[in-house]
Design a protein around this motif. Structure first.
Motif, PDB file in Angstrom:
ATOM      1  N   ALA A 119      -1.495   4.484   6.943  1.00 19.92           N
ATOM      2  CA  ALA A 119      -2.029   4.558   5.587  1.00 19.92           C
ATOM      3  C   ALA A 119      -2.125   3.158   4.994  1.00 19.92           C
ATOM      4  O   ALA A 119      -3.080   2.837   4.271  1.00 19.92           O
ATOM      5  CB  ALA A 119      -1.153   5.448   4.715  1.00 19.92           C
ATOM      6  N   ALA A 120      -1.147   2.304   5.300  1.00 29.49           N
ATOM      7  CA  ALA A 120      -1.187   0.921   4.827  1.00 29.49           C
ATOM      8  C   ALA A 120      -2.394   0.187   5.391  1.00 29.49           C
ATOM      9  O   ALA A 120      -3.100  -0.536   4.676  1.00 29.49           O
ATOM     10  CB  ALA A 120       0.107   0.197   5.210  1.00 29.49           C
ATOM     11  N   ALA A 179      -5.408   7.828   2.838  1.00 26.33           N
ATOM     12  CA  ALA A 179      -5.539   6.539   2.168  1.00 26.33           C
ATOM     13  C   ALA A 179      -6.946   6.390   1.598  1.00 26.33           C
ATOM     14  O   ALA A 179      -7.127   5.966   0.445  1.00 26.33           O
ATOM     15  CB  ALA A 179      -5.229   5.406   3.141  1.00 26.33           C
ATOM     16  N   GLY A 180      -7.958   6.756   2.391  1.00 30.16           N
ATOM     17  CA  GLY A 180      -9.332   6.674   1.908  1.00 30.16           C
ATOM     18  C   GLY A 180      -9.614   7.639   0.773  1.00 30.16           C
ATOM     19  O   GLY A 180     -10.244   7.282  -0.233  1.00 30.16           O
ATOM     20  N   ILE A 209      -4.388  -3.597  -3.391  1.00 38.81           N
ATOM     21  CA  ILE A 209      -3.221  -3.177  -4.177  1.00 38.81           C
ATOM     22  C   ILE A 209      -2.598  -1.929  -3.565  1.00 38.81           C
ATOM     23  O   ILE A 209      -1.376  -1.837  -3.405  1.00 38.81           O
ATOM     24  CB  ILE A 209      -3.623  -2.928  -5.641  1.00 38.81           C
ATOM     25  CG1 ILE A 209      -4.103  -4.239  -6.290  1.00 38.81           C
ATOM     26  CG2 ILE A 209      -2.452  -2.345  -6.426  1.00 38.81           C
ATOM     27  CD1 ILE A 209      -4.699  -4.050  -7.681  1.00 38.81           C
ATOM     28  N   LEU A 210      -3.451  -0.964  -3.198  1.00 37.16           N
ATOM     29  CA  LEU A 210      -2.945   0.266  -2.575  1.00 37.16           C
ATOM     30  C   LEU A 210      -2.238  -0.052  -1.265  1.00 37.16           C
ATOM     31  O   LEU A 210      -1.149   0.477  -0.993  1.00 37.16           O
ATOM     32  CB  LEU A 210      -4.090   1.246  -2.335  1.00 37.16           C
ATOM     33  CG  LEU A 210      -3.718   2.568  -1.654  1.00 37.16           C
ATOM     34  CD1 LEU A 210      -2.693   3.331  -2.484  1.00 37.16           C
ATOM     35  CD2 LEU A 210      -4.967   3.423  -1.417  1.00 37.16           C
ATOM     36  N   VAL A 233       1.713   0.759  -0.426  1.00 37.10           N
ATOM     37  CA  VAL A 233       2.114   1.583   0.720  1.00 37.10           C
ATOM     38  C   VAL A 233       3.032   0.799   1.646  1.00 37.10           C
ATOM     39  O   VAL A 233       4.021   1.331   2.165  1.00 37.10           O
ATOM     40  CB  VAL A 233       0.880   2.097   1.483  1.00 37.10           C
ATOM     41  CG1 VAL A 233       1.309   2.867   2.738  1.00 37.10           C
ATOM     42  CG2 VAL A 233       0.037   3.001   0.602  1.00 37.10           C
ATOM     43  N   SER A 234       2.739  -0.485   1.866  1.00 36.95           N
ATOM     44  CA  SER A 234       3.601  -1.309   2.723  1.00 36.95           C
ATOM     45  C   SER A 234       4.992  -1.462   2.139  1.00 36.95           C
ATOM     46  O   SER A 234       5.994  -1.447   2.871  1.00 36.95           O
ATOM     47  CB  SER A 234       2.973  -2.692   2.933  1.00 36.95           C
ATOM     48  OG  SER A 234       1.975  -2.646   3.930  1.00 36.95           O
ATOM     49  N   LEU A 235       5.097  -1.594   0.822  1.00 33.43           N
ATOM     50  CA  LEU A 235       6.409  -1.706   0.183  1.00 33.43           C
ATOM     51  C   LEU A 235       7.184  -0.397   0.300  1.00 33.43           C
ATOM     52  O   LEU A 235       8.403  -0.408   0.519  1.00 33.43           O
ATOM     53  CB  LEU A 235       6.249  -2.114  -1.284  1.00 33.43           C
ATOM     54  CG  LEU A 235       5.706  -3.528  -1.519  1.00 33.43           C
ATOM     55  CD1 LEU A 235       5.511  -3.780  -3.019  1.00 33.43           C
ATOM     56  CD2 LEU A 235       6.622  -4.586  -0.913  1.00 33.43           C
TER      57      LEU A 235
END
Length: 318
Positions: A19-20, A146-147, A168-169, A173-175
């Protein structure tokens, strides 16, 4: 850890990992070549940072997790850095700063792709036969959502974004992934790594002429993926798809990929590896023919399903 707890843990890991990546990779080119007015060459260099980093960082990270650091801790640190760098990238508007920030992001992110798979296989024996597939299926699900999530974000926005929302998204997601990695099953280092350059052993496989032919074909076929990821988002806007709907439109490919994964066993039994590889290649050819036609718009958009099918039949199967 109970098998169902392990399954959920590994599934969420794969979901967040992709998703990231899926938050920005399909649509960032639209921002770079659109509002930021970067050239195709500059866009290619920015996207290319991930592939250049992928040559070096998986080897280096592999040595680190084999010798000194538990895999889940490395993943947590890498995603923390990747998330912060992606948020920084969302603020860049010029080519050089963007390329350097994306280069640093790629160094952090690139090794997490093989390491999540490595962590999965370190624990897959505890899940039981047939369960592994149901972990991997969360990869296209994460990319798809994610899309769709990005399109929902753009639809709710009061004004049209310039595309920085995808960065930003991806950063958010990575965080989240960085925090979740602390809950992953412990995967300690082995203490030693038998070979500092393990890819040299892999190169010996090229002595087999059939394997060499397959690798040459794979190289040629996968080269077109860069054109797909760099060109599709701007192209969709060119043929009339609204900016806010581009992420959802590109998710059609991953929805088709999920379907293809579900029927892969049946199709493989009927066609065999060789003809399934050929089918995958031909599906990409048909997709680009639809792209070249440019209209009707519904045909261009729906043809992206062919990418999802081809990706499963050639990349996933290979």
């Amino acid at each position: 850890m109970e098998w169902w707890t392990l399954y959920i843990s590994l599934s969420v890991m794969m979901f967040l990992q992709y998703a990231a990546w899926g938050s920005w990779a399909p649509v960032l080119a639209g921002r770079l070549m659109g509002p930021l007015k970067m050239s195709g060459k500059q866009t290619g260099w920015i996207y290319g940072t991930l592939f250049l980093a992928s040559i070096v960082m998986p080897l280096l990270a592999g040595q680190i997790v084999d010798r000194w650091v538990a895999t889940q801790w490395y993943l947590a640190g890498a995603h923390l850095a990747a998330g912060l760098l992606m948020l920084l990238a969302s603020r860049q508007r010029r080519f050089v700063p963007m390329m350097f920030v994306m280069g640093a992001y790629s160094l952090a992110f690139s090794a997490t792709i093989p390491l999540t798979t490595s962590l999965l296989f370190a624990h897959v024996g505890k899940l039981g036969e047939g369960i592994t597939f149901w972990v991997f299926v969360w990869i296209p699900v994460g990319w798809t959502l994610a899309g769709l999530g990005l399109t929902a974000w753009r639809r709710r926005a009061k004004k049209q974004s310039e595309g920085q929302d995808c960065l930003i998204l991806a950063g958010i997601v990575s965080l989240v992934m960085a925090a979740f990695c602390l809950l992953l099953p412990n995967t300690p280092p082995k203490g030693t790594s038998p070979d500092a350059v393990p890819f040299l052993d892999a190169l010996s496989l090229l002595k087999d002429s059939q394997f060499l032919l397959f690798m040459v074909i794979s190289l040629l076929v996968t080269m077109q993926l860069q054109f797909y990821f760099l060109g599709t988002a701007p192209f969709l806007e060119h043929v009339g798809v609204s900016h806010k709907n581009v992420p959802a439109a590109m998710s059609i490919a991953q929805i088709a990929q999920i379907v293809a994964m579900l029927v892969l066993g049946v199709v493989l039994a009927g066609m065999g590896y060789r003809w399934l590889f050929v089918l995958g290649i031909m599906l990409w050819v048909v997709m680009y023919v639809c792209y070249a036609a440019e209209k009707p718009r519904w045909l261009v958009v729906s043809s992206m399903a062919l990418h999802g099918l081809a990706y499963t039949f050639f990349i996933n199967l290979g």
